[in-house]
Scaffold this motif. Structure first.
Motif, PDB file in Angstrom:
ATOM      1  N   THR A  90       0.829  -1.212   0.000  1.00 39.91           N
ATOM      2  CA  THR A  90       0.000   0.000   0.000  1.00 39.91           C
ATOM      3  C   THR A  90       0.857   1.252   0.000  1.00 39.91           C
ATOM      4  N   GLU A  91       1.914   1.261   0.793  1.00 35.47           N
ATOM      5  CA  GLU A  91       2.784   2.430   0.861  1.00 35.47           C
ATOM      6  C   GLU A  91       3.567   2.610  -0.434  1.00 35.47           C
ATOM      7  N   LEU A  92       3.891   1.526  -1.103  1.00 35.96           N
ATOM      8  CA  LEU A  92       4.578   1.628  -2.393  1.00 35.96           C
ATOM      9  C   LEU A  92       3.699   2.321  -3.426  1.00 35.96           C
ATOM     10  N   ALA A 107       5.334   5.571  -5.270  1.00 32.43           N
ATOM     11  CA  ALA A 107       5.726   5.527  -6.683  1.00 32.43           C
ATOM     12  C   ALA A 107       5.525   6.863  -7.411  1.00 32.43           C
ATOM     13  N   PRO A 108       4.373   7.559  -7.260  1.00 30.97           N
ATOM     14  CA  PRO A 108       4.226   8.851  -7.950  1.00 30.97           C
ATOM     15  C   PRO A 108       5.245   9.892  -7.488  1.00 30.97           C
ATOM     16  N   VAL A 109       5.648   9.833  -6.227  1.00 29.78           N
ATOM     17  CA  VAL A 109       6.649  10.766  -5.718  1.00 29.78           C
ATOM     18  C   VAL A 109       7.976  10.559  -6.438  1.00 29.78           C
ATOM     19  N   ILE A 111       8.844  -8.428  -2.481  1.00 27.92           N
ATOM     20  CA  ILE A 111       8.555  -8.386  -3.922  1.00 27.92           C
ATOM     21  C   ILE A 111       8.325  -6.945  -4.362  1.00 27.92           C
ATOM     22  N   GLY A 112       7.746  -6.140  -3.472  1.00 32.29           N
ATOM     23  CA  GLY A 112       7.480  -4.751  -3.814  1.00 32.29           C
ATOM     24  C   GLY A 112       8.729  -3.937  -4.086  1.00 32.29           C
ATOM     25  N   LEU A 129      10.975   1.565 -11.828  1.00 34.70           N
ATOM     26  CA  LEU A 129      11.096   3.010 -11.997  1.00 34.70           C
ATOM     27  C   LEU A 129      12.474   3.393 -12.518  1.00 34.70           C
ATOM     28  N   ALA A 130      13.498   2.706 -12.055  1.00 31.71           N
ATOM     29  CA  ALA A 130      14.860   3.029 -12.486  1.00 31.71           C
ATOM     30  C   ALA A 130      15.070   2.708 -13.951  1.00 31.71           C
TER      31      ALA A 130
END
Length: 248
Positions: free
Chosen positions: A28-30, A34-36, A61-62, A69-70
């Protein structure tokens, strides 16, 4: 409660953005994080450093989100470095699970050394500017040099005008030091201007007023010449960008 917090800082002298994470990294926190990170990468820094030393990883896994992203956005994406000492649980897990996909360093100092000593991408042109009336002209020369180096003279005039208007708006309405960055990406060139003022741009046609003001004229020109444009609010200012599609 499983929460994650982050602090984003940008060193405008070095061109490096740092994101310091703390708390529990869950699926959930990922989704929140991610948008940040995407916004940080969209600014086209020389490098993005993500500190994991104060993170408890609840979703191994997250962690692959960092690798996605990288590696996303083509070959011109700024380098991302994760930082966590191998003696910490997060550092050990990152090395075991994603070190073959994204850089994992022992410390921020190590990551900064890699960024400083690494090659500069020929697809990223950047300059730090003062809030001075001559800055739009400096931006035009930067963009001209970039377009000629990429052999994109067909976009030269439009790109120079768009960049000049972006910088002119920042000089007049933000009144802060700024950074102009021009990058060649998949299918387009992107010009972004990062200032330190919180006030977001408001196109004149959205407020019902005419384009007689300097701000209105500038944004009207950008809208007419660019294929797309937008802005993103940052903790210490904003980034305004425009994209011009490459000729077929």
């Amino acid at each position: 409660m499983n929460t994650l917090t982050w602090q984003v800082s940008r060193d405008f002298a070095s061109g490096v953005t740092q994101v310091r994470l703390a708390g529990v990294l869950t699926d959930t926190e990922l989704v929140r994080l991610a948008p940040v990170l995407r916004r940080c990468l969209v600014e086209e820094p020389l490098g993005l450093i993500v500190e994991l030393g104060e993170v408890t990883v609840a979703s191994p896994i997250g962690l692959r989100v960092f690798a996605i992203l990288a590696g996303g956005g083509g070959g011109h994406r700024p380098a991302m470095h994760l930082c966590a000492h191998p003696g910490t649980p997060a550092g050990l897990l990152a090395r075991r699970s994603i070190s073959d996909l994204v850089s994992v360093q022992d410390s921020v100092v190590d990551a900064l050394k890699l960024i400083e000593s690494g090659p500069r991408s020929p697809y990223r042109w950047h300059q730090h500017l003062a809030p001075h009336p001559r800055s739009p002209g400096t931006a035009r020369r930067l963009i001209e040099a970039a377009c000629r180096s990429w052999q994109l003279t067909a976009l030269l005039d439009e790109a120079m005008v768009v960049g000049s208007e972006l910088v002119g708006n920042a000089v007049e309405h933000a009144g802060t030091e700024l950074d102009v960055t021009t990058t060649r990406q998949a299918g387009a060139i992107r010009i972004s201007v990062r200032d330190r003022a919180a006030q977001l741009p408001t196109p004149a046609n959205r407020t019902g007023s005419s384009h007689t003001g300097r701000r209105g004229r500038g944004l009207a020109i950008i809208e007419a010449l660019a294929n797309d444009w937008g802005y993103a609010a940052m903790p210490d200012g904003k980034s305004v960008w425009a994209a011009l599609r490459l000729p077929d």
